[in-house]
Design a protein around this motif. Structure first.
Motif, PDB file in Angstrom:
ATOM      1  N   PRO A   1       0.824  -1.216   0.000  1.00  0.00           N
ATOM      2  CA  PRO A   1       0.000   0.000   0.000  1.00  0.00           C
ATOM      3  C   PRO A   1       0.853   1.258   0.000  1.00  0.00           C
ATOM      4  O   PRO A   1       1.976   1.276   0.505  1.00  0.00           O
ATOM      5  CB  PRO A   1      -0.805  -0.131   1.292  1.00  0.00           C
ATOM      6  N   GLU A   2       0.294   2.315  -0.573  1.00  0.00           N
ATOM      7  CA  GLU A   2       0.987   3.596  -0.647  1.00  0.00           C
ATOM      8  C   GLU A   2       0.361   4.643   0.265  1.00  0.00           C
ATOM      9  O   GLU A   2       0.957   5.703   0.498  1.00  0.00           O
ATOM     10  CB  GLU A   2       0.993   4.108  -2.094  1.00  0.00           C
ATOM     11  N   ASN A   3      -0.846   4.363   0.753  1.00  0.00           N
ATOM     12  CA  ASN A   3      -1.489   5.303   1.664  1.00  0.00           C
ATOM     13  C   ASN A   3      -2.503   4.550   2.523  1.00  0.00           C
ATOM     14  O   ASN A   3      -2.814   3.378   2.274  1.00  0.00           O
ATOM     15  CB  ASN A   3      -2.143   6.472   0.915  1.00  0.00           C
ATOM     16  N   ALA A   4      -3.045   5.216   3.525  1.00  0.00           N
ATOM     17  CA  ALA A   4      -3.934   4.574   4.488  1.00  0.00           C
ATOM     18  C   ALA A   4      -5.297   4.230   3.909  1.00  0.00           C
ATOM     19  O   ALA A   4      -6.076   3.499   4.540  1.00  0.00           O
ATOM     20  CB  ALA A   4      -4.112   5.489   5.710  1.00  0.00           C
ATOM     21  N   GLN A   5      -5.613   4.757   2.729  1.00  0.00           N
ATOM     22  CA  GLN A   5      -6.888   4.432   2.092  1.00  0.00           C
ATOM     23  C   GLN A   5      -6.840   3.118   1.325  1.00  0.00           C
ATOM     24  O   GLN A   5      -7.859   2.687   0.783  1.00  0.00           O
ATOM     25  CB  GLN A   5      -7.302   5.577   1.158  1.00  0.00           C
TER      26      GLN A   5
ATOM     27  N   GLY B   1     -13.284 -14.805   3.041  1.00  0.00           N
ATOM     28  CA  GLY B   1     -12.581 -14.664   1.771  1.00  0.00           C
ATOM     29  C   GLY B   1     -11.566 -13.544   1.779  1.00  0.00           C
ATOM     30  O   GLY B   1     -11.013 -13.174   2.829  1.00  0.00           O
ATOM     31  N   MET B   2     -11.344 -12.984   0.597  1.00  0.00           N
ATOM     32  CA  MET B   2     -10.272 -12.018   0.345  1.00  0.00           C
ATOM     33  C   MET B   2     -10.877 -10.680  -0.053  1.00  0.00           C
ATOM     34  O   MET B   2     -11.870 -10.637  -0.781  1.00  0.00           O
ATOM     35  CB  MET B   2      -9.360 -12.547  -0.763  1.00  0.00           C
ATOM     36  N   HIS B   3     -10.250  -9.600   0.407  1.00  0.00           N
ATOM     37  CA  HIS B   3     -10.807  -8.280   0.163  1.00  0.00           C
ATOM     38  C   HIS B   3      -9.700  -7.280  -0.115  1.00  0.00           C
ATOM     39  O   HIS B   3      -8.606  -7.358   0.447  1.00  0.00           O
ATOM     40  CB  HIS B   3     -11.612  -7.816   1.382  1.00  0.00           C
ATOM     41  N   ALA B   4      -9.974  -6.334  -1.015  1.00  0.00           N
ATOM     42  CA  ALA B   4      -9.065  -5.212  -1.265  1.00  0.00           C
ATOM     43  C   ALA B   4      -9.894  -3.936  -1.384  1.00  0.00           C
ATOM     44  O   ALA B   4     -10.971  -3.944  -1.994  1.00  0.00           O
ATOM     45  CB  ALA B   4      -8.252  -5.438  -2.529  1.00  0.00           C
ATOM     46  N   MET B   5      -9.385  -2.873  -0.815  1.00  0.00           N
ATOM     47  CA  MET B   5     -10.100  -1.593  -0.816  1.00  0.00           C
ATOM     48  C   MET B   5      -9.119  -0.487  -1.144  1.00  0.00           C
ATOM     49  O   MET B   5      -7.983  -0.469  -0.663  1.00  0.00           O
ATOM     50  CB  MET B   5     -10.719  -1.369   0.575  1.00  0.00           C
ATOM     51  N   ASP B   6      -9.566   0.440  -1.986  1.00  0.00           N
ATOM     52  CA  ASP B   6      -8.755   1.614  -2.283  1.00  0.00           C
ATOM     53  C   ASP B   6      -9.690   2.803  -2.474  1.00  0.00           C
ATOM     54  O   ASP B   6     -10.146   3.098  -3.584  1.00  0.00           O
ATOM     55  CB  ASP B   6      -7.902   1.403  -3.534  1.00  0.00           C
TER      56      ASP B   6
END
Length: 537
Positions: free
Chosen positions: A397-401, A513-518
């Motif tokens: 990750p590059e930021n907290a979001q 399962g698997m999750h990604a958030m941006d």
């Protein structure tokens, strides 16, 4: 001598598999179940002996058939009906756009296919007067569409009865008068209609009592399809409402099938609450009961009474087991393993890829956990009280979001997530994002006082275990031993009954399962090397 299995153990479809509709074609049996906001829409399982089942297809795969972006939790696909006639499979389903308050925006459609695995047609719209549609093929060649009628008016019975109208397949529309053929019994909340014909009688099977602990299967019959319908002398064929100690609860919403040799079975939804708690983590599952037709022409459980059995006598059919689902998936194939689903969107290329990095499932971080539009969450059903699930995620990750990790999920206000993210002061860290169900808006809790510092680079192993009522997260880097992170959470919070609305407001089940958030909008990718799941019971 028959080599048929002697007993069938319920549930036959463990994990979130509600509102079963069963269909026999020759020697093959198929059950369609509701999928609500999970995509692709409708699960169809196949069996040859009514004991062993395998998932064979989810037919609603295209935007033309189903687009649930914006659908609230527990909306989407309600109560499909699967039948076979004229050389085609017919699938009728509802896409619910709103369920809260006085209104139900419920649109009903029909799709067809020459084979169970497709190709499935584009949908034909039928109506929006209520949910739980079904299709009856009469022996004179006519087809009849049924659904419950929703009445939004103040001071009326919202569950207003069962609508019957003829369907013209050539014109692709409903035609002729609309008749309310059955307003239910005093138990109320009549829904889930299925129509059959036997010995000159039309039999109408419905669900009543709501999908909670008063649920029931009700049977009525008439000499004329438009009624009037007389109710079964026992009123209900199956219910657990008077048997609180039965391990099978919430029994209702059924459908009937006859075997090749004339045996009759009824499938129905059920729930398995933890002992001493009315919380069903697996949501509503599918059960089966052996039935007999009495001399009076009424259907009853072979065991007597109306209480469902955990074990039932199997039909006189050869045993036909299928290969078991593997515990581990390494994402080496070009398609997502069928055990997994995602939420709402008919555009999966926007949220995941299996070829961007061979041997990995790549998730593209999209909207927040709990978004009703586009979130990158790929998960499978919890099928036992106790389980262990594990993955290995590579994420920078590059930021907290930007976050990515392992998630135990029920809905936008009920989830526990272990995630990698970026901390401005510390760098790459491990955090917990949780919603224990006490805030309908999905307000986050922060169960870690400080995040866990991670190496700057490298994959992170993640594991979640559920034992008893305790849900715990673990992590490791490299070859290190597993380390606990965070407190033990209450696993029963991932249940229909745990979000303050009871079983009447939530209709799905627990997933992992698997999750990604941006939420920065950059679509930061996370790569998952494998995913494993095994029940511990």
């Amino acid at each position: 001598m028959s080599n048929a299995p002697q007993k069938i153990e319920n549930p036959i479809l463990p994990g979130f598999n509600p509102d079963p509709s069963i269909c026999r074609v020759g020697d093959d049996y198929y059950i369609a179940t509701s999928t609500f906001e999970w995509f692709p829409g409708v699960q169809i399982h196949h069996s040859k002996d009514l004991k062993h089942w395998r998932l064979v297809t989810r037919p609603l795969t295209r935007p033309e058939q189903l687009d649930m972006r914006g659908n609230p939790d527990s909306c989407g696909i309600w109560a499909p009906c699967l039948t076979y006639a004229d050389g085609l499979f017919w699938l009728v389903y509802t896409d619910v756009k709103r369920k809260d308050g006085s209104f139900k925006d419920a649109h009903n459609y029909i799709v067809t296919a020459p084979n169970i695995e497709g190709p499935w047609s584009d949908p034909v719209y039928t109506n929006s007067s209520g949910f739980d549609p079904s299709l009856f093929h009469d022996d004179d060649g006519r087809k009849w569409h049924l659904n419950m009628i929703w009445d939004h008016r103040v001071g009326t019975n919202s569950f207003a009865g069962i609508a019957l109208q003829e369907f013209d397949p050539a014109a692709g529309k409903l035609t002729g008068p609309i008749r309310n053929i059955f307003k239910g019994t005093p138990l109320g909340l009549v829904e889930g209609p299925h129509l059959y014909k036997r010995d000159g009688w039309y039999y109408l099977l419905t669900a009543e009592g709501g999908t909670g602990y008063d649920h029931a299967v009700t049977l009525a019959r008439s000499r004329h399809i438009e009624g009037p319908y007389e109710v079964h002398p026992d009123t209900h064929v199956v219910t657990s409402r008077l048997d609180p100690d039965n391990p099978i609860q919430r029994s209702g919403h059924g459908d009937i099938v006859e075997t090749q040799s004339g045996e009759t079975y009824l499938v129905h939804l059920m729930g398995r609450p933890r002992l001493g708690q009315n919380r069903c983590q697996m949501g509503r599952e599918t059960s089966i009961q052996k039935c007999v037709w009495g001399e009076d022409g009424w259907l009853r459980l072979e065991a007597g009474g109306v209480a469902p059995e955990r074990q039932v006598k199997a039909p006189d059919l050869p045993a036909h087991p299928f290969p078991e689902e593997p515990d581990r998936h390494d994402f080496d194939a070009p398609d997502l393993p069928m055990v997994f689903q995602w939420l709402r969107t008919p555009c999966p290329d926007r949220i995941f890829s299996l070829n961007a990095r061979p041997g990995h499932l790549r998730l593209f971080g999209r909207e927040s956990v709990g978004s009703w539009f586009e979130q990158a969450l790929v998960a499978r059903r919890q099928t036992g009280y106790d389980y262990e699930a594990e993955t290995l995620v590579d994420f920078q990750p590059e930021n907290a979001q930007q976050t990515a990790g392992l998630i135990a999920y029920y809905g936008r206000s009920q989830f526990f997530c272990l995630a990698i993210t970026e901390d401005h002061d510390l760098g790459r860290v491990l955090t917990l994002l949780t919603c224990p169900g006490d805030a309908a808006d999905g307000t986050l809790r922060t169960p870690l006082d400080t995040p866990v510092l991670l190496p700057e680079n490298g994959s992170v192993g993640m594991k979640v275990t559920v034992e008893g009522m305790a849900l715990r997260f673990w992590y490791r880097t490299g070859e290190a031993d597993w380390q606990r992170v965070g407190p033990a959470f209450d696993a029963t919070l991932l249940a229909d009954e745990a979000a303050g609305r009871g079983a009447h407001g939530n209709f799905t089940g627990a997933f992992v399962g698997m999750h990604a958030m941006d939420t920065s909008g950059q679509g930061k990718a996370a790569d998952f090397d494998y995913f494993s799941y095994r029940n511990l019971e």
